[in-house]
Design a protein around this motif. Structure first.
Motif, mmCIF file in Angstrom:
data_model
loop_
_atom_site.group_PDB
_atom_site.id
_atom_site.type_symbol
_atom_site.label_atom_id
_atom_site.label_comp_id
_atom_site.label_asym_id
_atom_site.label_seq_id
_atom_site.Cartn_x
_atom_site.Cartn_y
_atom_site.Cartn_z
ATOM 1 N N SER A 33 61.786 73.000 -31.117
ATOM 2 C CA SER A 33 60.635 73.482 -31.893
ATOM 3 C C SER A 33 60.168 72.437 -32.891
ATOM 4 O O SER A 33 58.963 72.187 -33.032
ATOM 5 C CB SER A 33 61.010 74.779 -32.637
ATOM 6 O OG SER A 33 61.327 75.806 -31.735
ATOM 7 N N ASP A 34 61.124 71.801 -33.578
ATOM 8 C CA ASP A 34 60.766 70.800 -34.593
ATOM 9 C C ASP A 34 60.155 69.555 -33.961
ATOM 10 O O ASP A 34 59.204 68.992 -34.500
ATOM 11 C CB ASP A 34 62.001 70.422 -35.418
ATOM 12 C CG ASP A 34 62.468 71.554 -36.316
ATOM 13 O OD1 ASP A 34 61.706 72.522 -36.487
ATOM 14 O OD2 ASP A 34 63.599 71.488 -36.832
ATOM 15 N N VAL A 35 60.724 69.126 -32.832
ATOM 16 C CA VAL A 35 60.179 67.948 -32.149
ATOM 17 C C VAL A 35 58.770 68.239 -31.657
ATOM 18 O O VAL A 35 57.852 67.420 -31.823
ATOM 19 C CB VAL A 35 61.092 67.516 -30.977
ATOM 20 C CG1 VAL A 35 60.403 66.449 -30.122
ATOM 21 C CG2 VAL A 35 62.414 66.969 -31.498
ATOM 22 N N ALA A 49 56.657 70.507 -32.812
ATOM 23 C CA ALA A 49 55.757 70.624 -33.970
ATOM 24 C C ALA A 49 55.407 69.257 -34.531
ATOM 25 O O ALA A 49 54.265 69.019 -34.957
ATOM 26 C CB ALA A 49 56.413 71.482 -35.049
ATOM 27 N N LYS A 50 56.374 68.346 -34.519
ATOM 28 C CA LYS A 50 56.124 66.989 -35.028
ATOM 29 C C LYS A 50 55.171 66.237 -34.094
ATOM 30 O O LYS A 50 54.204 65.621 -34.553
ATOM 31 C CB LYS A 50 57.455 66.240 -35.141
ATOM 32 C CG LYS A 50 57.348 64.852 -35.744
ATOM 33 C CD LYS A 50 57.124 64.919 -37.233
ATOM 34 C CE LYS A 50 57.115 63.528 -37.848
ATOM 35 N NZ LYS A 50 56.985 63.572 -39.305
ATOM 36 N N VAL A 51 55.443 66.318 -32.807
ATOM 37 C CA VAL A 51 54.644 65.576 -31.831
ATOM 38 C C VAL A 51 53.212 66.093 -31.777
ATOM 39 O O VAL A 51 52.264 65.314 -31.649
ATOM 40 C CB VAL A 51 55.305 65.657 -30.434
ATOM 41 C CG1 VAL A 51 54.376 65.123 -29.355
ATOM 42 C CG2 VAL A 51 56.614 64.876 -30.431
ATOM 43 N N ILE A 52 53.058 67.417 -31.898
ATOM 44 C CA ILE A 52 51.719 67.998 -31.792
ATOM 45 C C ILE A 52 50.835 67.543 -32.951
ATOM 46 O O ILE A 52 49.606 67.583 -32.873
ATOM 47 C CB ILE A 52 51.804 69.545 -31.734
ATOM 48 C CG1 ILE A 52 50.655 70.129 -30.892
ATOM 49 C CG2 ILE A 52 51.810 70.157 -33.119
ATOM 50 C CD1 ILE A 52 50.789 69.908 -29.436
ATOM 51 N N ASN A 53 51.470 67.080 -34.041
ATOM 52 C CA ASN A 53 50.720 66.584 -35.193
ATOM 53 C C ASN A 53 50.678 65.058 -35.262
ATOM 54 O O ASN A 53 50.201 64.500 -36.248
ATOM 55 C CB ASN A 53 51.323 67.134 -36.493
ATOM 56 C CG ASN A 53 51.067 68.615 -36.660
ATOM 57 O OD1 ASN A 53 49.934 69.066 -36.611
ATOM 58 N ND2 ASN A 53 52.116 69.403 -36.835
ATOM 59 N N ARG A 70 63.066 63.133 -24.538
ATOM 60 C CA ARG A 70 63.720 63.414 -25.816
ATOM 61 C C ARG A 70 63.747 64.907 -26.113
ATOM 62 O O ARG A 70 64.727 65.416 -26.671
ATOM 63 C CB ARG A 70 62.994 62.662 -26.942
ATOM 64 C CG ARG A 70 63.093 61.146 -26.786
ATOM 65 C CD ARG A 70 62.357 60.410 -27.886
ATOM 66 N NE ARG A 70 62.078 59.031 -27.482
ATOM 67 C CZ ARG A 70 62.180 57.981 -28.272
ATOM 68 N NH1 ARG A 70 62.582 58.118 -29.512
ATOM 69 N NH2 ARG A 70 61.889 56.776 -27.840
ATOM 70 N N THR A 71 62.685 65.615 -25.721
ATOM 71 C CA THR A 71 62.621 67.048 -25.996
ATOM 72 C C THR A 71 63.518 67.848 -25.062
ATOM 73 O O THR A 71 63.918 68.967 -25.398
ATOM 74 C CB THR A 71 61.163 67.548 -25.866
ATOM 75 O OG1 THR A 71 60.307 66.665 -26.586
ATOM 76 C CG2 THR A 71 61.005 68.943 -26.434
#
Length: 576
Positions: free
Chosen positions: A89-91, A93-97, A114-115
């Motif tokens: 979820s964090d990866v 959320a980070k990538v989408i931004n 990586r995900t």
């Protein structure tokens, strides 16, 4: 790896897993002692009641061990899976931004690896930590102490077996760990080639490059396979050699213990217990060796995940944000330069123009002239190197990114549709849009006919990537999706390329006649002169430089590059 686990896993679950494991290990360590008592005090003396009483105790401790093991496995599995869930979820959320710069830097294929694969490595090792890493040292210390209590002389066997075991584990680690680390990069390579093959399958077939792409995939696949075969062959040696050392230890204990029993220096039950403790000691070393082999691979995955999570976006949010106080749509580029990361020369140089609501600005030029780069600066997908981009009178770097993109409706070159329904896709930019608004947008985009022809209408299913629509249909649906959004600026990045001339003309006419759209700023990137001819302002780009600005008639009369574009697209005698 501990950095990744912090705040992503319950401390209570860890404490619970540790407590259950301690209970399990204590129970397992006590069982050999009870076995020794049965043999020494029950079997040797023929005391059946003592055998029964001690046997019941063994059953009780075995049940405690089973319950504790179940509790530990449950909490360890729950914790590791929760860690994986939070990491993914964090990866995501980070990538989408991420800005486009970060996406270009890391690469889509690597982000997928990586995900998925890297997170799985972390999950598996975290499970091993909560199981083996807790169990092994406690059992090692406890079994060593209890074995020494049973007979100090026999512990001399460990002076041979344990150094041999440690030496072998060290050799295994030195050989296997670098290969395990390399597997992650090789997984990236497989994903890269496989993804390119899937997305470009039509091009591959059209140019009959099936064999070339198969060979290309076979190369990276064979590279991964060779690495995996090598590392798992090394790991496969561990178990037979460990078994050999453990069996040799048992032989040594039995031979030496037999002599001690013969001289009445050791009881039979104590020898049995000592052999069990010896196996527990060696098993602890074996578990530790597995952990020390797999942790470096997980650590490599942790480094790759931290690179994603710690990557700072090149698009910085302003410390003091401005708001769009002026509701009148406007767009201005003021002496803008832009350069891609590590590029030798700018992709755009000295771009300068301004338009207001009700005006259409078109951008035309050859391939690679910087047309898409220009429009990507409007929603701040990239930051300019020099100059200013202003939306509704505000520099895009001084306003919150979310607020900025609320003002821009963007239709990219590649018409991307998402799995779901037509309704779901159209409401992507305005979730509160009514059906009437959706149909109105479809009508403007010239997509109403083929959607209404389907009995499901707006609930018409959209397959992955819009695979059940033609290229032109997907483009029109992407245009309709943008029109549903109430924005100040509508950007069409070469979005009419898959449309025939008639549909192109009808769509542009509908845009100019719509009461809402005609009050906004419209930006059109086009390849065809017919697409841009009606624009209030046309920008002519060449090698990133704006070499022309004006109306169709002005450029037709004065701009050599625009004249060349016209001549390349019309037949002789059709100049008018």
């Amino acid at each position: 790896m501990l950095k990744l686990a912090k705040n992503r896993i319950s401390s209570w679950a860890i404490v619970g897993a540790v407590i259950f494991m301690i209970i399990q290990v204590i129970s397992n360590l006590y069982l050999p002692n009870l076995t020794a008592d049965i043999v020494n005090n029950g079997v040797a003396k023929g005391d059946v009641n003592y055998i029964w009483q001690t046997g019941i105790k063994m059953i009780a401790f075995a049940l405690i061990s089973i319950v504790a093991s179940i509790g530990n496995v449950f909490l360890a599995a729950r914790s590791s899976q929760k860690l994986g869930q939070n990491l993914r979820s964090d990866v995501y959320a980070k990538v989408i931004n991420y800005s486009h710069d970060e996406m270009d830097k890391v690469g889509t294929s690597s982000l997928i690896t990586r995900t998925t694969n890297d997170v799985t490595q972390i999950q598996n090792v975290w499970m091993m930590i909560l199981r083996m890493m807790i169990m092994a040292p406690i059992m090692l210390v406890g079994a060593s102490f209890l074995a020494y209590q049973k007979n100090q002389t026999l512990t001399g066997v460990f002076l041979i077996s344990i150094p041999l075991l440690a030496l072998f584990i060290l050799l295994i680690m030195r050989s296997a760990v670098p290969l395990f680390k390399a597997m992650q990069q090789k997984t990236d390579n497989i994903n890269l080639v496989f993804r390119e093959g899937l997305t470009g399958v039509r091009v591959i077939r059209a140019f009959r490059q099936d064999k070339f792409e198969q060979d290309r995939f076979e190369t990276v696949n064979q590279d991964y396979t060779n690495n995996a075969v090598k590392v798992y062959s090394i790991m496969a040696m561990m178990f037979p050699v460990m078994t050999l050392i453990m069996s040799g230890t048992n032989v040594g204990i039995t031979w030496w213990g037999g002599h001690l029993i013969a001289s009445q220096a050791l009881e039979t039950g104590n020898l049995i217990a000592f052999m069990t403790y010896a196996m527990q000691i060696l098993m602890s070393f074996m578990m530790l060796s597995m952990i020390f082999v797999f942790i470096p691979r997980a650590q490599a995955s942790a480094v790759r995940l931290n690179q994603v999570l710690d990557q700072e976006s090149s698009i910085k949010e302003p410390t003091q944000t401005q708001s769009f106080t002026d509701t009148k749509p406007a767009l201005a580029f003021d002496q803008v330069d832009f350069r891609y990361q590590q590029a030798e020369k700018p992709a755009l140089s000295d771009v300068d123009f301004a338009v207001t609501g009700g005006q259409t600005v078109a951008v035309i030029g050859g391939t690679g002239s910087g047309k898409s780069t220009l429009v990507n600066l409007i929603p701040r997908f990239y930051d300019v190197e020099k100059g200013d981009v202003k939306v509704n009178g505000v520099d895009v770097r001084n306003v919150d990114t979310k607020a900025l993109r609320d003002q821009v409706a963007f239709v990219p070159q590649q018409a991307n549709l998402f799995t779901g329904t037509v309704r779901d896709n159209l409401k992507y930019g305005n979730e509160n849009a009514t059906d009437d608004q959706l149909w109105h947008a479809l009508e403007i985009a010239q997509a109403k006919d083929f959607i209404s022809a389907n009995p499901e209408g707006l609930d018409y299913a959209v397959e992955q990537g819009g695979g059940n629509f033609s290229g032109g249909q997907k483009q029109r649906l992407a245009i309709a999706r943008a029109l549903v959004k109430d924005a100040s600026i509508y950007v069409f990045d070469d979005s009419f390329s898959a449309l025939d001339f008639k549909t192109d003309a009808q769509l542009r006419k509908a845009l100019s006649e719509d009461d809402n759209i005609k009050t906004k700023v419209i930006v059109i990137v086009g390849q065809r002169v017919s697409t841009v001819a009606d624009a209030d302002m046309i920008l002519v780009l060449e090698d990133g430089k704006m070499i022309g600005k004006g109306t169709h008639e002005e450029l037709k009369a004065n701009n050599p590059t625009y004249q060349e574009i016209i001549r390349s697209q019309i037949r002789e005698g059709d100049e008018d």
